[in-house]
Scaffold this motif. Structure first.
Motif, mmCIF file in Angstrom:
data_model
loop_
_atom_site.group_PDB
_atom_site.id
_atom_site.type_symbol
_atom_site.label_atom_id
_atom_site.label_comp_id
_atom_site.label_asym_id
_atom_site.label_seq_id
_atom_site.Cartn_x
_atom_site.Cartn_y
_atom_site.Cartn_z
ATOM 1 N N ARG A 1 3.875 6.108 -9.437
ATOM 2 C CA ARG A 1 4.103 4.993 -8.538
ATOM 3 C C ARG A 1 4.245 3.711 -9.332
ATOM 4 O O ARG A 1 3.508 3.466 -10.285
ATOM 5 N N LEU A 2 5.182 2.867 -8.914
ATOM 6 C CA LEU A 2 5.353 1.571 -9.572
ATOM 7 C C LEU A 2 4.300 0.579 -9.079
ATOM 8 O O LEU A 2 3.644 -0.085 -9.877
ATOM 9 N N ILE A 3 4.111 0.466 -7.769
ATOM 10 C CA ILE A 3 3.121 -0.435 -7.184
ATOM 11 C C ILE A 3 2.033 0.429 -6.561
ATOM 12 O O ILE A 3 2.249 1.063 -5.524
ATOM 13 N N THR A 4 0.868 0.471 -7.172
ATOM 14 C CA THR A 4 -0.156 1.419 -6.727
ATOM 15 C C THR A 4 -1.205 0.794 -5.815
ATOM 16 O O THR A 4 -2.002 1.520 -5.225
ATOM 17 N N ALA A 5 -1.232 -0.535 -5.696
ATOM 18 C CA ALA A 5 -2.202 -1.199 -4.824
ATOM 19 C C ALA A 5 -1.779 -2.646 -4.671
ATOM 20 O O ALA A 5 -0.922 -3.154 -5.415
ATOM 21 N N CYS A 6 -2.382 -3.326 -3.682
ATOM 22 C CA CYS A 6 -2.105 -4.738 -3.453
ATOM 23 C C CYS A 6 -3.410 -5.504 -3.359
ATOM 24 O O CYS A 6 -4.252 -5.216 -2.497
ATOM 25 N N TRP A 7 -3.587 -6.471 -4.257
ATOM 26 C CA TRP A 7 -4.697 -7.406 -4.165
ATOM 27 C C TRP A 7 -4.354 -8.471 -3.123
ATOM 28 O O TRP A 7 -3.188 -8.845 -2.977
ATOM 29 N N GLY A 8 -5.366 -8.990 -2.435
ATOM 30 C CA GLY A 8 -5.055 -10.018 -1.468
ATOM 31 C C GLY A 8 -6.233 -10.880 -1.073
ATOM 32 O O GLY A 8 -7.366 -10.404 -0.961
ATOM 33 N N ILE A 9 -5.942 -12.165 -0.887
ATOM 34 C CA ILE A 9 -6.831 -13.101 -0.207
ATOM 35 C C ILE A 9 -6.002 -13.699 0.917
ATOM 36 O O ILE A 9 -4.877 -14.177 0.685
ATOM 37 N N PHE A 10 -6.520 -13.668 2.139
ATOM 38 C CA PHE A 10 -5.705 -13.999 3.304
ATOM 39 C C PHE A 10 -6.011 -15.392 3.835
ATOM 40 O O PHE A 10 -7.151 -15.864 3.818
ATOM 41 N N GLY A 11 -4.968 -16.045 4.317
ATOM 42 C CA GLY A 11 -5.052 -17.324 4.998
ATOM 43 C C GLY A 11 -3.942 -17.393 6.018
ATOM 44 O O GLY A 11 -3.242 -16.393 6.275
ATOM 45 N N HIS A 12 -3.704 -18.566 6.561
ATOM 46 C CA HIS A 12 -2.734 -18.633 7.658
ATOM 47 C C HIS A 12 -1.319 -18.290 7.207
ATOM 48 O O HIS A 12 -0.473 -17.951 8.028
ATOM 49 N N GLY A 13 -1.048 -18.329 5.909
ATOM 50 C CA GLY A 13 0.294 -18.031 5.428
ATOM 51 C C GLY A 13 0.607 -16.571 5.258
ATOM 52 O O GLY A 13 1.770 -16.203 5.049
ATOM 53 N N ASN A 14 -0.406 -15.692 5.314
ATOM 54 C CA ASN A 14 -0.117 -14.256 5.123
ATOM 55 C C ASN A 14 -0.994 -13.332 5.952
ATOM 56 O O ASN A 14 -0.787 -12.120 5.952
ATOM 57 N N VAL A 15 -1.976 -13.875 6.677
ATOM 58 C CA VAL A 15 -2.935 -13.003 7.360
ATOM 59 C C VAL A 15 -2.279 -12.175 8.462
ATOM 60 O O VAL A 15 -2.593 -10.989 8.640
ATOM 61 N N ALA A 16 -1.346 -12.779 9.224
ATOM 62 C CA ALA A 16 -0.714 -12.051 10.318
ATOM 63 C C ALA A 16 0.519 -11.285 9.871
ATOM 64 O O ALA A 16 1.071 -10.493 10.644
ATOM 65 N N GLY A 17 0.950 -11.524 8.641
ATOM 66 C CA GLY A 17 2.105 -10.820 8.112
ATOM 67 C C GLY A 17 1.678 -9.698 7.193
ATOM 68 O O GLY A 17 1.466 -8.557 7.624
ATOM 69 N N LEU A 18 1.513 -10.016 5.919
ATOM 70 C CA LEU A 18 1.120 -8.979 4.970
ATOM 71 C C LEU A 18 -0.280 -8.450 5.255
ATOM 72 O O LEU A 18 -0.558 -7.268 5.025
ATOM 73 N N GLY A 19 -1.182 -9.299 5.743
ATOM 74 C CA GLY A 19 -2.514 -8.817 6.083
ATOM 75 C C GLY A 19 -2.461 -7.727 7.128
ATOM 76 O O GLY A 19 -3.064 -6.659 6.986
ATOM 77 N N GLN A 20 -1.705 -7.979 8.207
ATOM 78 C CA GLN A 20 -1.563 -6.969 9.259
ATOM 79 C C GLN A 20 -0.835 -5.738 8.742
ATOM 80 O O GLN A 20 -1.193 -4.602 9.069
ATOM 81 N N ALA A 21 0.180 -5.934 7.892
ATOM 82 C CA ALA A 21 0.943 -4.806 7.370
ATOM 83 C C ALA A 21 0.086 -3.909 6.476
ATOM 84 O O ALA A 21 0.179 -2.681 6.533
ATOM 85 N N LEU A 22 -0.752 -4.521 5.647
ATOM 86 C CA LEU A 22 -1.633 -3.725 4.789
ATOM 87 C C LEU A 22 -2.674 -2.984 5.621
ATOM 88 O O LEU A 22 -3.029 -1.839 5.322
ATOM 89 N N LEU A 23 -3.173 -3.636 6.676
ATOM 90 C CA LEU A 23 -4.094 -2.959 7.581
ATOM 91 C C LEU A 23 -3.427 -1.739 8.202
ATOM 92 O O LEU A 23 -4.013 -0.648 8.262
ATOM 93 N N GLU A 24 -2.195 -1.905 8.628
ATOM 94 C CA GLU A 24 -1.476 -0.814 9.280
ATOM 95 C C GLU A 24 -1.161 0.306 8.299
ATOM 96 O O GLU A 24 -1.199 1.489 8.649
ATOM 97 N N ALA A 25 -0.831 -0.069 7.059
ATOM 98 C CA ALA A 25 -0.512 0.962 6.065
ATOM 99 C C ALA A 25 -1.728 1.814 5.742
ATOM 100 O O ALA A 25 -1.618 3.012 5.498
ATOM 101 N N GLY A 26 -2.908 1.162 5.735
ATOM 102 C CA GLY A 26 -4.115 1.921 5.424
ATOM 103 C C GLY A 26 -4.075 2.477 4.019
ATOM 104 O O GLY A 26 -3.361 1.991 3.145
ATOM 105 N N ALA A 27 -4.817 3.502 3.806
ATOM 106 C CA ALA A 27 -4.914 4.098 2.466
ATOM 107 C C ALA A 27 -4.547 5.563 2.454
ATOM 108 O O ALA A 27 -4.837 6.272 1.506
#
Length: 636
Positions: free
Chosen positions: A37-63
């Motif tokens: 795999r090229l991208i094996t994980a995503c680090w993140g700190i969430f705020g109003h600029g990404n919480v409903a976008g990438l934050g929600q997407a990562l939640l949905e993707a799960g592990a």
């Protein structure tokens, strides 16, 4: 209420963030038949600029499942990039992590880490949130207002430190941008930080995506072969040389060319010196190994460099530390052969270029040189120098009194005793990279992990996390000075939370020891480099500050072992290595022994000195500086 539109045949309806996360989960690299795999994980700190976008997407993707994208919670945005970079370096640049932040300070905190990644040519994917593309309210919280450029945001600070930058103003822009991002991340020449700035409304906007966008995609890591004419010319130059030297840079490791280099040294007896990034290319006890080169190099390597009539650079950028600010290679007729996958580096120092993958070209050059060996006198001379240097290192490591406080060199010597060949030692800034480059005895190509392209304080702890995630079967020691610790200790909390077993070794010397020494040498008299109370005259020369960094680490959840003596240090390191959770070792060091030859600088470094001053120290320093400048030269 209307229902959402149905996806057209051959398309998938997802938000832009969901589509990006799914796309990343299906990207692979392949080299020499090995796929990962090229991208094996995503680090993140969430705020109003990404919480409903990438934050929600990562939640949905799960592990779990084919579309999984594991999430890692960070504490500091710069540190998250360092962790991703440490991971990428440990994985040979074949895999990395993504990092997502909110708009504003979270995004601008990425800049230092991005610069480090790009300077060291290590891949990392940055996904900062951005302003609203649709401008429903302008400005929004944390938006930079620029009267002359309405499309400018704080994320534009990432442009000069990114190898590829794009802002996704509309969902359909993601497809070509994402493909270009993967191309750069997987390119052995162009790689570095890649930034996709994601306006927060676009992240959450749904779009019909072609299903093929989410199919598995493999990016082949090429191994370019040398041009036959360039190879023939390089062969002729090596055969004609009487005192050749090979300088191994980070490209040796990136290419996985360590065995090819060893075979080359075995068959030709050409001595090998190493840059910071290339250290460990040869085992320390190989007959041709001279250790580090340049301002922080060994006496043996630098003496050989001064005699060399041909220098073969393999995968090196030829920075000022390596060339001793253009004063090291003193033979009037010295020539250079630069084996490098990047053409700009291959043409440096007016050298003969050999543009190719390091492993491929070393193999072909060794075959072209079949039967050739350096003159016996040259081999005997550099081996005598190497033996003398090894004795100097023994003296620096020696601690006759186990009940005494260790010097920094003795601390490194104890680490040398305790670490196993597959353990990893991480460091980046202060006085320790110089001492490690001179003194450390690598036994495994991946044991030495010192970031010196950017020499970034704060790298060590988060990078150690990345290394351990990339190599869970290796023990990872982060060698940290008190100055760098105070800048970025936050990811110790992440280590505790995830039970990522790292071993911080915190060396307390009450200030910026490296800059203190440099300050003294250039006539600045160690001004502002000690961590002490102010004296009556206003200088920082009072008592040491009553700061207990061991207690600080313990408050963050680590087990901490204090070591006041050489013997206690040895036992603490062994106990920490055997522990089953993150465990730190805290040690104060004694001043270095100024009489030891191993600790001296064996080559110059150009740091400009005040041309005029009313202080004697500065005037004397400028006299020395003026004399040293006379030895600089352009290699033409």
């Amino acid at each position: 209420m209307t229902s959402p539109p149905t996806a057209a045949p051959g398309t998938v309806r997802l938000t832009t963030a969901q589509a990006l996360v799914r796309f990343l989960a299906h990207q692979y690299t392949e080299r020499d038949g090995r796929r990962q795999r090229l991208i094996t994980a995503c680090w993140g700190i969430f705020g109003h600029g990404n919480v409903a976008g990438l934050g929600q997407a990562l939640l949905e993707a799960g592990a779990q499942g084919a579309d999984a994208m594991p999430y890692l919670q960070g504490r500091n945005e710069q540190a998250m990039v360092h962790a991703a970079v440490g991971y990428a370096r440990q994985r040979g640049r074949l895999s990395t992590h993504a990092v997502t932040t909110s708009i504003g300070p979270g995004a601008t905190n990425l800049v230092t880490g991005a610069a480090l990644a790009t300077i060291n040519r290590l891949p990392v994917l940055l996904l900062p949130g951005d302003v609203f593309a649709t401008r429903p309210a302008d400005p929004v919280l944390q938006q930079l207002e620029t009267p002359w450029a309405g499309d400018l945001s704080v994320n534009d600070t990432l442009r000069p430190v990114s190898r590829f930058f794009d802002r996704i103003w509309r969902p359909e822009m993601l497809v070509p941008a994402a493909l270009q991002a993967m191309r750069v991340l997987s390119d052995p020449v162009d790689t570095g930080a890649v930034t996709l700035a994601l306006p927060q409304d676009v992240q959450a906007q749904a779009h019909h995506w072609p299903a093929d966008f989410f199919a598995d995609r493999t990016w082949h890591i090429r191994r370019p072969h040398p041009d036959p004419d360039e190879l023939a010319r390089a062969t002729d130059l090596v055969r004609a040389a009487r005192r050749p030297l090979l300088v191994a840079g980070g490209g040796v490791h990136h290419s996985g060319a360590e065995q090819a280099l060893r075979h080359f040294a075995d068959t030709t007896a050409i001595p090998v010196a190493e840059t910071q990034a290339g250290k460990g290319s040869l085992p320390f006890d190989h007959p041709a190994a001279l250790g580090g080169i340049g301002h922080t190099g060994t006496a043996a390597a630098n003496a050989t460099a001064r005699r060399a009539d041909l220098v073969i650079g393999v995968g090196t950028r030829w920075t000022d530390f390596t060339t001793a600010s253009a004063t090291l290679f003193t033979d009037p007729q010295v020539r250079f052969v630069n084996l490098n996958i990047a053409a700009p580096d291959a043409h440096k120092l007016a050298g003969h270029p050999l543009v190719a993958d390091a492993r491929t070209a070393l193999d072909q050059l060794a075959r072209a040189l079949a039967g050739h060996r350096v003159p016996t006198a040259h081999e005997q001379q550099y081996r005598r120098d190497a033996d003398q240097w090894r004795r100097a290192v023994d003296d620096a490591y020696a601690a006759p009194d186990g009940a005494a406080r260790p010097t920094q060199a003795q601390l490194i010597g104890v680490l040398d005793q305790v670490l196993q060949p597959r353990d990893v030692l991480v460091n980046a800034a202060g006085s320790m990279p110089g001492d490690l480059h001179k003194l450390w005895r690598p036994r495994d190509p991946q044991q030495y992990h010192v970031e010196y392209g950017y020499s970034c304080m704060g790298y060590e702890i988060p990078a150690a996390l990345g290394v351990r995630l990339a190599a869970p079967d290796r023990e990872v020691f982060a060698l940290v000075g008190d100055g760098t610790y105070l800048m970025l200790p936050t990811e110790l909390v992440t280590a505790v939370q995830e039970n990522i077993k790292i071993i911080p070794v915190l060396v307390q010397n009450h200030g910026y020891a490296s800059i203190g020494g440099l300050s003294e040498s250039v006539g600045a008299e160690r001004y502002g480099t000690a961590y002490r109370f102010r004296a009556p005259d206003g200088s920082y020369t009072g008592d040491p500050l009553p700061v207990d960094l061991a207690a600080n680490m313990r408050s963050l959840g680590l087990a901490v072992l204090r070591a006041d003596t050489v013997d206690q240090l040895r036992e603490a390191l062994r106990e920490a290595r055997a522990a089953d959770r993150p465990t730190a070792v805290y040690a104060e060091t004694a001043p270095p022994d100024p009489t030891l030859p191993a600790l001296a600088a064996h080559a110059w470094w150009d740091v400009a000195v005040a041309e005029t001053s009313n202080r004697p120290a500065a005037r004397q320093a400028h006299d020395r500086y003026r004399d040293a400048k006379q030895h600089q030269r352009h290699h033409l």
